[in-house]
Design a protein around this motif. Structure first.
Motif, mmCIF file in Angstrom:
data_model
loop_
_atom_site.group_PDB
_atom_site.id
_atom_site.type_symbol
_atom_site.label_atom_id
_atom_site.label_comp_id
_atom_site.label_asym_id
_atom_site.label_seq_id
_atom_site.Cartn_x
_atom_site.Cartn_y
_atom_site.Cartn_z
ATOM 1 N N SER A 1 0.824 -1.209 0.000
ATOM 2 C CA SER A 1 0.000 0.000 0.000
ATOM 3 C C SER A 1 0.856 1.256 0.000
ATOM 4 O O SER A 1 0.560 2.216 -0.724
ATOM 5 C CB SER A 1 -0.911 0.015 1.220
ATOM 6 O OG SER A 1 -1.844 -1.017 1.147
ATOM 7 N N SER A 2 1.919 1.256 0.788
ATOM 8 C CA SER A 2 2.774 2.444 0.825
ATOM 9 C C SER A 2 3.533 2.635 -0.492
ATOM 10 O O SER A 2 3.851 3.761 -0.862
ATOM 11 C CB SER A 2 3.754 2.363 1.995
ATOM 12 O OG SER A 2 4.677 1.309 1.791
ATOM 13 N N PHE B 1 0.479 3.714 -3.154
ATOM 14 C CA PHE B 1 -0.381 4.838 -2.810
ATOM 15 C C PHE B 1 -0.049 6.078 -3.641
ATOM 16 O O PHE B 1 -0.951 6.718 -4.183
ATOM 17 C CB PHE B 1 -0.308 5.134 -1.308
ATOM 18 C CG PHE B 1 -1.202 6.247 -0.879
ATOM 19 C CD1 PHE B 1 -2.578 6.037 -0.818
ATOM 20 C CD2 PHE B 1 -0.705 7.484 -0.534
ATOM 21 C CE1 PHE B 1 -3.432 7.054 -0.413
ATOM 22 C CE2 PHE B 1 -1.532 8.505 -0.134
ATOM 23 C CZ PHE B 1 -2.901 8.287 -0.080
ATOM 24 N N PRO B 2 1.224 6.439 -3.799
ATOM 25 C CA PRO B 2 1.533 7.611 -4.642
ATOM 26 C C PRO B 2 1.128 7.396 -6.099
ATOM 27 O O PRO B 2 0.690 8.338 -6.767
ATOM 28 C CB PRO B 2 3.045 7.755 -4.526
ATOM 29 C CG PRO B 2 3.415 7.073 -3.283
ATOM 30 C CD PRO B 2 2.414 5.965 -3.109
ATOM 31 N N GLY C 1 -1.437 5.658 -7.120
ATOM 32 C CA GLY C 1 -2.884 5.839 -7.152
ATOM 33 C C GLY C 1 -3.270 7.306 -7.147
ATOM 34 O O GLY C 1 -4.222 7.710 -7.809
ATOM 35 N N LYS C 2 -2.522 8.126 -6.402
ATOM 36 C CA LYS C 2 -2.781 9.566 -6.402
ATOM 37 C C LYS C 2 -2.496 10.185 -7.757
ATOM 38 O O LYS C 2 -3.224 11.064 -8.215
ATOM 39 C CB LYS C 2 -1.928 10.249 -5.335
ATOM 40 C CG LYS C 2 -2.413 10.132 -3.939
ATOM 41 C CD LYS C 2 -1.467 10.889 -3.034
ATOM 42 C CE LYS C 2 -2.209 11.551 -1.926
ATOM 43 N NZ LYS C 2 -1.320 12.275 -1.027
ATOM 44 N N MET C 3 -1.450 9.709 -8.408
ATOM 45 C CA MET C 3 -1.083 10.263 -9.714
ATOM 46 C C MET C 3 -2.119 9.893 -10.772
ATOM 47 O O MET C 3 -2.372 10.684 -11.686
ATOM 48 C CB MET C 3 0.294 9.727 -10.147
ATOM 49 C CG MET C 3 1.427 10.319 -9.372
ATOM 50 S SD MET C 3 3.042 9.590 -9.728
ATOM 51 C CE MET C 3 3.044 9.455 -11.483
ATOM 52 N N LYS D 1 -5.348 9.559 -10.359
ATOM 53 C CA LYS D 1 -6.629 10.226 -10.149
ATOM 54 C C LYS D 1 -6.662 11.554 -10.764
ATOM 55 O O LYS D 1 -6.241 12.343 -11.247
ATOM 56 C CB LYS D 1 -6.948 10.356 -8.665
ATOM 57 C CG LYS D 1 -7.420 9.068 -8.085
ATOM 58 C CD LYS D 1 -7.890 9.301 -6.688
ATOM 59 C CE LYS D 1 -8.389 7.985 -6.109
ATOM 60 N NZ LYS D 1 -8.888 8.111 -4.797
#
Length: 74
Positions: free
Chosen positions: A63-64, A67-68, A70-72, A74
């Motif tokens: 996840s860590s 996670f970045p 996934g942010k990119m 969106k």
């Protein structure tokens, strides 16, 4: 008494290694090396979890890492 748990884990890992070793043929040297390596990594992980139970699991690590990403996206 974590020392008894450590001894128990070590005995179980040794018995598993011994039973699996007997199933391998003598000419399977790479497989034997891989078996010993994976068993040693598993024993090390078990010992670390015994003494440090708050270590994050593999799901938290993945996840860590993602996670970045996934942010990119969106």
């Amino acid at each position: 008494m974590k020392i008894f748990e450590l001894i128990g884990i070590s005995i179980l890992v040794f018995l598993i290694l011994l039973l699996e070793w007997r199933k391998l043929y003598p000419n399977q040297k790479k497989e034997k090396r891989l078996l010993v390596t994976l068993t040693a990594i598993s024993l090390l992980l078990a010992i670390l979890l015994l003494y440090f139970p708050e270590i994050p699991g593999p799901t938290q690590m993945i996840s860590s890492l993602f996670f970045p990403l996934g942010k990119m996206l969106k």
